[in-house]
Every structure is written in structure tokens, then in C-alpha cells.
Design a protein around this motif. Structure first.
Motif, mmCIF file in Angstrom:
data_model
loop_
_atom_site.group_PDB
_atom_site.id
_atom_site.type_symbol
_atom_site.label_atom_id
_atom_site.label_comp_id
_atom_site.label_asym_id
_atom_site.label_seq_id
_atom_site.Cartn_x
_atom_site.Cartn_y
_atom_site.Cartn_z
ATOM 1 N N VAL A 53 -3.506 79.591 9.124
ATOM 2 C CA VAL A 53 -2.845 79.275 10.392
ATOM 3 C C VAL A 53 -2.615 80.582 11.145
ATOM 4 N N ILE A 54 -3.086 80.628 12.382
ATOM 5 C CA ILE A 54 -2.871 81.797 13.235
ATOM 6 C C ILE A 54 -2.020 81.393 14.417
ATOM 7 N N HIS A 55 -0.956 82.143 14.663
ATOM 8 C CA HIS A 55 -0.136 81.946 15.852
ATOM 9 C C HIS A 55 -0.410 83.096 16.826
ATOM 10 N N ILE A 56 -0.906 82.757 18.012
ATOM 11 C CA ILE A 56 -1.140 83.777 19.026
ATOM 12 C C ILE A 56 0.168 84.022 19.768
ATOM 13 N N SER A 57 0.756 85.163 19.540
ATOM 14 C CA SER A 57 2.013 85.538 20.167
ATOM 15 C C SER A 57 1.723 86.484 21.330
ATOM 16 N N SER B 140 2.616 80.239 -1.557
ATOM 17 C CA SER B 140 2.405 79.700 -2.907
ATOM 18 C C SER B 140 1.551 78.443 -2.901
ATOM 19 N N LYS B 141 1.294 77.896 -1.725
ATOM 20 C CA LYS B 141 0.489 76.682 -1.597
ATOM 21 C C LYS B 141 -0.946 77.004 -1.170
ATOM 22 N N GLY B 142 -1.308 78.288 -1.200
ATOM 23 C CA GLY B 142 -2.673 78.685 -0.899
ATOM 24 C C GLY B 142 -2.986 78.817 0.573
ATOM 25 N N ILE B 143 -1.961 78.838 1.416
ATOM 26 C CA ILE B 143 -2.175 78.877 2.870
ATOM 27 C C ILE B 143 -1.656 80.190 3.425
ATOM 28 N N ARG B 144 -2.497 80.846 4.206
ATOM 29 C CA ARG B 144 -2.112 82.089 4.863
ATOM 30 C C ARG B 144 -1.677 81.804 6.305
ATOM 31 N N VAL B 145 -0.600 82.436 6.727
ATOM 32 C CA VAL B 145 -0.078 82.291 8.088
ATOM 33 C C VAL B 145 0.069 83.682 8.686
ATOM 34 N N ILE B 146 -0.558 83.904 9.839
ATOM 35 C CA ILE B 146 -0.593 85.228 10.455
ATOM 36 C C ILE B 146 -0.279 85.113 11.938
ATOM 37 N N THR B 147 0.467 86.069 12.446
ATOM 38 C CA THR B 147 0.718 86.174 13.875
ATOM 39 C C THR B 147 -0.175 87.264 14.449
ATOM 40 N N VAL B 148 -0.739 87.011 15.624
ATOM 41 C CA VAL B 148 -1.500 88.023 16.352
ATOM 42 C C VAL B 148 -0.841 88.224 17.705
ATOM 43 N N SER B 149 -0.504 89.473 18.017
ATOM 44 C CA SER B 149 0.220 89.791 19.248
ATOM 45 C C SER B 149 -0.636 90.678 20.148
ATOM 46 N N PRO B 150 -1.366 90.056 21.083
ATOM 47 C CA PRO B 150 -2.143 90.864 22.023
ATOM 48 C C PRO B 150 -1.239 91.527 23.063
ATOM 49 N N GLY B 151 -1.725 92.646 23.581
ATOM 50 C CA GLY B 151 -1.108 93.224 24.764
ATOM 51 C C GLY B 151 -1.673 92.546 25.990
ATOM 52 N N MET B 152 -1.940 93.303 27.030
ATOM 53 C CA MET B 152 -2.467 92.730 28.264
ATOM 54 C C MET B 152 -3.966 92.474 28.121
ATOM 55 N N GLY C 102 1.659 86.600 6.508
ATOM 56 C CA GLY C 102 3.005 87.000 6.930
ATOM 57 C C GLY C 102 3.032 88.185 7.864
ATOM 58 N N SER C 103 1.870 88.703 8.233
ATOM 59 C CA SER C 103 1.809 89.887 9.091
ATOM 60 C C SER C 103 1.826 89.492 10.564
ATOM 61 N N ASN C 104 2.314 90.391 11.396
ATOM 62 C CA ASN C 104 2.181 90.283 12.846
ATOM 63 C C ASN C 104 1.244 91.411 13.265
ATOM 64 N N VAL C 105 -0.007 91.054 13.538
ATOM 65 C CA VAL C 105 -1.030 92.049 13.837
ATOM 66 C C VAL C 105 -1.046 92.291 15.342
ATOM 67 N N VAL C 106 -0.697 93.499 15.731
ATOM 68 C CA VAL C 106 -0.630 93.858 17.154
ATOM 69 C C VAL C 106 -1.961 94.449 17.596
ATOM 70 N N ILE C 107 -2.483 93.966 18.714
ATOM 71 C CA ILE C 107 -3.719 94.496 19.279
ATOM 72 C C ILE C 107 -3.442 94.786 20.758
ATOM 73 N N ASP C 108 -3.047 96.021 21.035
ATOM 74 C CA ASP C 108 -2.418 96.335 22.334
ATOM 75 C C ASP C 108 -2.905 97.631 22.982
ATOM 76 N N GLY C 109 -4.030 98.166 22.502
ATOM 77 C CA GLY C 109 -4.529 99.399 23.083
ATOM 78 C C GLY C 109 -3.659 100.605 22.828
ATOM 79 N N GLY C 110 -2.787 100.498 21.804
ATOM 80 C CA GLY C 110 -1.932 101.632 21.430
ATOM 81 C C GLY C 110 -0.577 101.651 22.097
#
Length: 261
Positions: free
Chosen positions: A133-137, A172-184, A247-255
Motif C-alpha cells: 500500500v502506497i500513500h501519496i502524501s 506481521s501480516k506480510g503487507i508493506r505500507v509506505i508513504t511517498v512525499s513529493p515536493g513540487m 513504514g517509511s515516508n520517502v521524500v522526493i523533493d529535489g533536496g
């Protein structure tokens, strides 16, 4: 660019808000990796979509339920859920200009749409002990801008917290959940936002974009991202190569964010 490997062959993926912008780029990326891709949006696009399409307004409980039912009936399983729907129509100007309805609209679109769809579809993943599951933040969930999109940033921060809690529960149920936080990101939605905000402060599109980048503390790459750059990241995160990431919030924001926290 042709994607050499088909790591997602046999996987079924749903991308909400998948007809344009970041959502369309993600859908195209996942298809290129071999997945069967379903997209949803409030309205069918003018041109025939390249992926299976189901109309749904995810702020409406009945649409949420019908979308889940159609996926269960037609596909029987779901491996990848990309909660991409989001945005705001709230006015700029800080807390005092925001009505109760502005807050309600942003909560429904940026938080509760994902909560309700997860509740409907994650049980399919639990049954099979696998899924992503990916949440686009948004960067605004970490760096709020009170002058331009106060309620949007607050609701994205809530999405970040929800996503982390869900990741801890489902690991524990075998499901990965990740947040992705784009910049502009250079999308029609971003352009509409900049035009609307710019008109309220008497600046043109380029001036407004620079103002927003400066208000974030600057963007070292000094440009907006392309939707495909976000999609390439998503393609990696849902693949077996990212099997230890949850469980990570991966930021992709050009620094933009100067430190990791």
C-alpha cells in the motif's frame, strides 16, 4: 524509455486519481513493469484510458464501496494499492479564511478517502498474506505553508501518521505500507494551484512558483519534478527490490528538506 524487466508480472494494481498527473505516470510505470493496472477517478477522461477504468468519487462512501466490490468481482485479488487521490480547493490566506467546509473537504480528500479504501481493500491482501500500500502524501505534510495551503498540509500530516500506524499493524501480516512525499511536481493541478494563489497575491505563474519554492527554504535542484520521476520511485517501492522497506515516508523533493528527521 523501455523498462527492461517485468518485475510486476501477474500483479494487480489500483491507482486512484490515475487519469492524469502523478497518478497517470504511476499507472503507466506499473504497466510497464508488467502489472495489470486499474485506475479510478471521478470522471472518465475524454480519450479512452490506457488502463482498466472504474469511475469513483472516493469522498463518497458509496463510491468507495462500489469500487472495492468491482475489483473483488472482476479481479479477485489486489496486490498493489496506490492511494494517490488528493488536493485542495481551500483558499489561500491562512487559518482565518478557512471555513468548516474547507477543512471537511480537505480531510475527506487527503485522509479519509485513503482510510476508507484501505479498509475495503486491505483485507484482500491480509487473506493472501501479501501486498503493498502506497500513500501519496506531500512535502507540505512535513513543511506546512500557512499562507498558501494551510489545511492541505495539515491533512497530509495526518495521512503520514495514519500510514505509519497502519504499516506497524500490517507488517506481521506480510503487507508493506509506505508513504511517498513529493515536493513540487509539474502537473496541471500544480499549475492551477499556482495560478489561483498567484492571482490572489498579484504575481504571475513563474513568480508564484519561485515564491513557493523560496517559502519552502529553496529547492537545490531549482526546478519542479516531472511526474515520471515520482513514478519511477513508486515502481521501485512496490517491487521485490524494496521488500525490506515499510513504514517509511520517502521524500522526493529535489533536496528541499535540509536534514533527515
Amino acid at each position: 524509455m523501455e523498462i527492461a524487466t517485468k518485475e510486476l508480472t501477474g500483479k494487480v494494481a489500483l491507482v486512484t486519481g490515475g487519469t492524469k498527473g502523478i497518478g497517470k505516470a504511476i499507472a503507466d510505470e506499473l504497466k510497464g513493469l508488467g502489472a495489470t493496472v486499474i485506475i479510478s477517478a471521478r470522471r472518465r477522461p475524454d480519450a479512452n484510458p490506457e488502463h482498466a477504468f472504474i469511475a469513483a468519487d472516493l469522498t463518497k462512501p458509496e463510491d468507495n464501496k462500489q469500487l472495492a466490490e468491482k475489483i473483488i468481482k472482476e479481479y479477485g485479488a489486489l496486490d498493489i494499492l496506490i492511494n494517490n487521490v488528493g488536493g485542495t480547493s481551500a483558499p489561500a490566506g491562512g487559518f482565518s479564511v478557512l471555513s468548516d467546509q474547507d477543512w471537511e473537504n480537505d480531510l475527506q480528500l487527503n485522509l479519509l478517502a485513503a482510510v476508507k479504501l484501505d479498509r475495503a481493500l486491505v483485507p484482500l491482501m491480509i487473506e493472501r498474506n501479501t501486498g503493498v500500500v502506497i500513500h501519496i502524501s506531500s512535502l507540505n505534510g512535513k513543511l506546512p505553508l500557512y499562507a498558501s495551503n494551510f489545511s492541505y498540509g495539515v491533512t497530509k500530516a495526518a495521512l503520514n501518521n495514519y500510514s505509519k500506524a497502519l504499516a506497524n499493524e500490517l507488517a506481521s501480516k506480510g503487507i508493506r505500507v509506505i508513504t511517498v512525499s513529493p515536493g513540487m511536481v509539474k502537473t496541471t493541478a500544480m499549475e492551477n494551484f499556482l495560478q489561483s494563489y498567484g492571482s490572489s497575491i498579484g504575481k504571475n505563474l513563474d513568480e508564484t512558483a519561485q515564491l513557493v519554492m523560496d517559502s519552502l527554504g529553496g529547492v537545490p535542484l531549482n526546478r519542479l519534478a516531472q511526474p515520471e520521476e515520482i513514478a519511477h520511485l513508486i515502481g521501485f517501492l512496490v517491487s521485490p527490490k524494496a521488500s525490506y522497506i515499510t513504514g517509511s515516508n520517502v521524500v522526493i523533493d529535489g533536496g528541499t528538506i535540509p536534514t533527515v528527521y
